[in-house]
Every structure is written in structure tokens, then in C-alpha cells.
Design an enzyme around this catalytic site. Structure first.
Site, mmCIF file in Angstrom:
data_model
loop_
_atom_site.group_PDB
_atom_site.id
_atom_site.type_symbol
_atom_site.label_atom_id
_atom_site.label_comp_id
_atom_site.label_asym_id
_atom_site.label_seq_id
_atom_site.Cartn_x
_atom_site.Cartn_y
_atom_site.Cartn_z
ATOM 1 N N GLU A 88 21.639 49.730 -29.247
ATOM 2 C CA GLU A 88 21.176 49.696 -27.855
ATOM 3 C C GLU A 88 21.372 48.332 -27.222
ATOM 4 O O GLU A 88 21.207 47.307 -27.881
ATOM 5 C CB GLU A 88 19.676 49.993 -27.797
ATOM 6 C CG GLU A 88 19.330 51.408 -28.116
ATOM 7 C CD GLU A 88 17.828 51.651 -28.013
ATOM 8 O OE1 GLU A 88 17.133 50.905 -27.305
ATOM 9 O OE2 GLU A 88 17.377 52.602 -28.658
ATOM 10 N N CYS A 101 20.136 42.163 -22.768
ATOM 11 C CA CYS A 101 19.390 42.089 -24.018
ATOM 12 C C CYS A 101 20.226 42.764 -25.105
ATOM 13 O O CYS A 101 20.552 43.945 -24.986
ATOM 14 C CB CYS A 101 18.055 42.799 -23.830
ATOM 15 S SG CYS A 101 17.078 42.912 -25.334
ATOM 16 N N CYS A 108 16.204 47.543 -38.556
ATOM 17 C CA CYS A 108 15.515 46.282 -38.817
ATOM 18 C C CYS A 108 14.618 46.491 -40.024
ATOM 19 O O CYS A 108 14.108 47.582 -40.245
ATOM 20 C CB CYS A 108 14.674 45.911 -37.593
ATOM 21 S SG CYS A 108 13.798 44.331 -37.743
ATOM 22 N N CYS A 112 7.464 45.591 -38.013
ATOM 23 C CA CYS A 112 6.382 45.410 -37.033
ATOM 24 C C CYS A 112 5.846 46.782 -36.631
ATOM 25 O O CYS A 112 6.609 47.704 -36.349
ATOM 26 C CB CYS A 112 6.878 44.640 -35.802
ATOM 27 S SG CYS A 112 7.422 42.970 -36.206
ATOM 28 N N CYS A 115 6.819 48.692 -33.214
ATOM 29 C CA CYS A 115 8.231 48.655 -32.814
ATOM 30 C C CYS A 115 8.997 49.874 -33.330
ATOM 31 O O CYS A 115 8.931 50.190 -34.524
ATOM 32 C CB CYS A 115 8.867 47.373 -33.342
ATOM 33 S SG CYS A 115 10.599 47.208 -32.910
ATOM 34 N N SER A 187 15.048 35.566 -29.971
ATOM 35 C CA SER A 187 13.667 35.933 -30.273
ATOM 36 C C SER A 187 13.524 36.268 -31.755
ATOM 37 O O SER A 187 14.317 37.033 -32.301
ATOM 38 C CB SER A 187 13.284 37.146 -29.422
ATOM 39 O OG SER A 187 11.956 37.531 -29.669
ATOM 40 N N CYS A 329 12.124 48.782 -27.478
ATOM 41 C CA CYS A 329 13.087 48.583 -28.569
ATOM 42 C C CYS A 329 13.332 49.825 -29.403
ATOM 43 O O CYS A 329 12.434 50.324 -30.087
ATOM 44 C CB CYS A 329 12.535 47.533 -29.535
ATOM 45 S SG CYS A 329 12.875 45.882 -29.059
HETATM 46 N N1 SAH Z 1 13.041 40.703 -34.210
HETATM 47 C C1 SAH Z 1 12.942 39.843 -33.068
HETATM 48 C C2 SAH Z 1 13.676 40.330 -31.847
HETATM 49 C C3 SAH Z 1 13.615 41.790 -31.508
HETATM 50 S S1 SAH Z 1 12.081 42.442 -30.907
HETATM 51 C C4 SAH Z 1 11.490 39.543 -32.765
HETATM 52 O O1 SAH Z 1 10.625 40.046 -33.457
HETATM 53 O O2 SAH Z 1 11.225 38.748 -31.871
HETATM 54 C C5 SAH Z 1 11.932 41.758 -29.289
HETATM 55 C C6 SAH Z 1 10.493 41.651 -28.808
HETATM 56 O O3 SAH Z 1 9.979 42.953 -28.457
HETATM 57 C C7 SAH Z 1 9.544 41.095 -29.843
HETATM 58 O O4 SAH Z 1 8.644 40.186 -29.218
HETATM 59 C C8 SAH Z 1 8.821 42.345 -30.315
HETATM 60 O O5 SAH Z 1 7.625 42.027 -30.939
HETATM 61 C C9 SAH Z 1 8.697 43.118 -29.032
HETATM 62 N N2 SAH Z 1 8.433 44.545 -29.153
HETATM 63 C C10 SAH Z 1 8.956 45.429 -30.009
HETATM 64 N N3 SAH Z 1 8.461 46.665 -29.797
HETATM 65 C C11 SAH Z 1 7.629 46.555 -28.753
HETATM 66 C C12 SAH Z 1 6.815 47.482 -28.047
HETATM 67 N N4 SAH Z 1 6.779 48.760 -28.385
HETATM 68 N N5 SAH Z 1 6.086 47.015 -27.019
HETATM 69 C C13 SAH Z 1 6.123 45.710 -26.657
HETATM 70 N N6 SAH Z 1 6.864 44.790 -27.269
HETATM 71 C C14 SAH Z 1 7.608 45.201 -28.320
#
Ligand code: SAH
Length: 341
Positions: A88, A101, A108, A112, A115, A187, A329
Site C-alpha cells: 500500500e 506515505c 511487518c 503492534c 496495527c 517513522s 495501515c
Molecule cells: N513501523 C513504523 C512505521 C509504520 S507505522 C512505526 O512503527 O513507526 C506508522 C505509524 O502509524 C506508527 O506511528 C504506528 O504506530 C501508527 N499506526 C499503525 N496503526 C494505526 C492505527 N490503527 N491507528 C493509528 N495509528 C496507527
């Protein structure tokens, strides 16, 4: 290595091994990075035999589908890679220019909780050309230049470190697209050794750190990476990044209703960041189907920001771009793959 990920010098050497004159390298490099060619067939000033020779060795992404937001002009692209994988990319028009972006991995492995990109685990790293290709292909089809690039799509960029560095060096190459490193943001969920290594690269890129919590225990509940690195060592690494590069660090803080969005959280966050030259991006969490996280209500978000400001911390509430088009994401890819299955 694929020719689309080679530096100009490497491409020159490669042309020599093929028995081609060195100037062919510059032609190819310009087609890829300046004119955003989407195939070798477009490189009409190259002999057909050479184009055929290079064809197996070039990586381009192909648009599979796209979703355009009726609300704000955000476009979400789904690109198909040469091996069938999907990634994406998000195109975001802002007042100050166009930001793209990009994804850095297929899937990944960081885990998290909120995510969608990490649910199926890591499939593979993206090649430099596949990260670049997202920018070049979207630019070509939208007919506009990109002003800012954020490596905030699917994947953990510091889990694909060497390809990330090569991607940045190619994108900023004077003979190519020549984007300023200052217009790039990377990021990370906070891989401390890599933050410190990145600080030494001599690249004035903006670092964004996904914080999302104010204590180690709360961060562990949201982000498995917090089991490996404490908040204090993570923040110290970010501070070192600022000291080394002079670039103000951005902290991403996704607000989850009832979990990390109280006034006490805002006060603790201010204390954690006190004295740092930094900026906090507040993002109401984007709910995903697979998990039960809810976004903070707008009132709590405002209040959170005001509390930060009272404590001398700059904060911006990030508008939720393209919320009508699966913008969190990894959601578009997951839905598309489910439909295909
Ligand atoms: N792995 C990297 C970059 C990709 S995620 C990182 O962790 O920074 C990009 C950003 O989107 C990160 O801050 C992540 O925590 C956030 N993110 C992912 N899923 C999300 C969601 N459902 N709602 C809000 N932020 C989200």
C-alpha cells in the site's frame, strides 16, 4: 542487484560488464529517477537489444487498484510486486504540498496491537527500487511531483535498514529525483541501535518515533518492542538523534479511548519530553476490524493537546486523512487479499 536499485556508479560498472558504453548508465538512471519510467519499453533511446537484456533485472511496481477519498483527495494505491505480493501507498495532498506515505516491507513483524499491517506477520523486505517505485508510479499516474515522503506505511523501516538507506540515497541523488533529505520522514517503533546508527549516516532526515504510551508497562501492552527497549533508553536515543543531526524529533501518539488519553497521561507525556526539542503528533487511533480499540472522542483529544501546550510541548492533532477509504495501515491490502481468496 536489480538495476533499479543501483547507484549511478554501480550502473556504470554494470554497463561495462555488459560491454556497453558508460553513458548508457546515465540514460537508464535518468529514465528511472528523473522521468519515472514505468517499464524498459519507455526507454526509447536505448537499443532494443539492451532493453531486452535489462528487462529481467529491473523492478517496477504495477498498480492493482486504487481508492480515492471523496472527503480530502487522499488516494490509496495498492501496488503489485513482481512476485505477486501487494503493498500500500498513500498519496496525500496538503496545503504545503503533496506527501506520499510509502511501505518499507510486505507485512511487518513488530506486532503492534492496534496495527493491521502486522497481523499476517512479515512476508519480506522491500528492495530499494520497490520503495522508490511507490513514489515514482504514483507521481506518474497523478501527473504531479511529490514534495514530502514519509516512510510510515506498512513495515518497520529499521528492520530493513540497508535497503532504507539506499532508498534515501537514491531518492536524494542529484542526478535523479533530487529530493531534499529534509523532506523525508522515517517513522520507527523504536529500535534503539538503529536509531543511533541512523544518526551517524549524515542524512538530515526527520525521525518520527511511535511512542503511544507514557510508562513502560502501558507501552508493552500496545507494542511488543517495548519488552526489548525501555522508554528511557528509547527517548535517550531520540535525543542523541537530535544532538547529532539537529533535526527535531516527531513523536507519534495514537489516542486510544480510555487507555492512554487521560489528563494524567498528557501530564506524564509532557514530563517525559520536557526539555527535548520535539513535536508531538496526536492521532486518534484508527479502529481496525480485528481489534477492539476505539478512538478517543474529539473533546479528549483537544484537552490532551491543551495539557501538552500548558506544559510547553508542541502538539498537532493529525487530521484523519481518507478515513472513508481504509486508510489505517494495512487495511486495504488485507481486505483485497481476503476478497481474492
Ligand atoms: N513501523 C513504523 C512505521 C509504520 S507505522 C512505526 O512503527 O513507526 C506508522 C505509524 O502509524 C506508527 O506511528 C504506528 O504506530 C501508527 N499506526 C499503525 N496503526 C494505526 C492505527 N490503527 N491507528 C493509528 N495509528 C496507527
Amino acid at each position: 542487484m536489480d538495476i533499479t536499485s543501483m547507484y549511478l556508479d554501480e550502473l556504470k560498472e554494470y554497463m561495462t560488464t555488459l560491454g556497453e558504453p558508460a553513458f548508457r548508465a546515465k540514460q537508464v538512471f535518468e529514465w528511472i529517477h528523473k522521468k519515472q519510467a514505468q517499464s524498459l519499453d519507455e526507454m526509447t533511446n536505448l537499443p532494443k537489444a539492451l532493453r531486452e537484456k535489462l528487462a529481467d533485472n529491473a523492478l517496477f511496481v504495477r498498480e492493482e487498484t486504487r481508492q480515492t477519498s471523496r472527503e480530502d483527495g487522499t488516494v490509496k494505491f495498492l501496488y503489485r510486486l513482481h512476485d505477486g505480493n501487494l503493498i500500500e501507498t498513500v498519496w496525500m495532498p496538503h496545503d504545503y504540498g503533496i506527501s506520499v506515505c510509502v511501505s518499507s516491507q510486505v507485512g511487518c513483524r513488530m506486532g503492534c496491537r492496534f496495527c493491521a499491517s502486522t497481523i499476517g506477520g512479515l512476508i519480506r523486505n522491500l528492495e530499494p527500487a520497490e520503495i522508490l517505485g511507490q513514489i515514482y508510479a504514483s507521481m506518474r499516474s497523478m501527473g504531479k511531483r511529490v514534495d514530502n515522503v514519509v516512510v510510515m506505511g506498512t513495515g518497520e523501516p529499521f528492520d530493513n535498514y540497508d535497503n532504507l538507506i539506499r532508498f534515501i540515497k537514491l531518492l536524494t541523488a542529484p542526478e535523479g529525483y533530487n529530493l531534499s533529505a529534509r523532506s523525508i520522514t522515517v517513522s520507527t517503533c523504536g529500535i534503539v541501535e538503529k536509531i543511533l546508527q541512523f544518526a551517524q549516516e549524515g542524512l538530515p532526515v526527520t525521525l518520527a518515533l511511535s511512542l503511544h504510551a507514557t510508562t513502560d508497562e502501558e507501552r508493552k501492552a500496545l507494542m511488543p518492542v517495548a519488552h526489548k527497549y525501555t522508554l528511557s533508553e528509547t527517548l535517550a536515543a531520540c535525543n542523541a538523534y537530535f544532538e547529532q543531526t539537529g533535526r527535531r524529533v516527531s513523536y507519534e501518539y495514537s489516542l486510544v479511548r480510555g487507555q492512554n488519553d487521560s489528563e494524567a497521561h498528557a501530564i506524564r507525556l509532557s514530563k517525559l519530553l520536557a526539555g527535548q526539542n520535539c513535536h508531538v503528533n496526536l492521532i486518534p487511533v484508527n479502529p481496525i476490524a480485528e481489534r477492539d480499540y476505539k478512538a478517543s472522542d474529539p473533546g479528549s483529544v483537544q484537552k490532551f493537546k491543551l495539557t501538552l501546550e500548558k506544559n510547553s510541548i508542541n502538539g498537532t492533532i493529525r487530521r484523519s486523512a481518507g478515513s472513508d477509504i481504509d486508510a489505517a495501515c494495512g487495511q486495504l491490502r488485507r481486505r483485497f487479499e481476503d476478497r481474492e481468496r
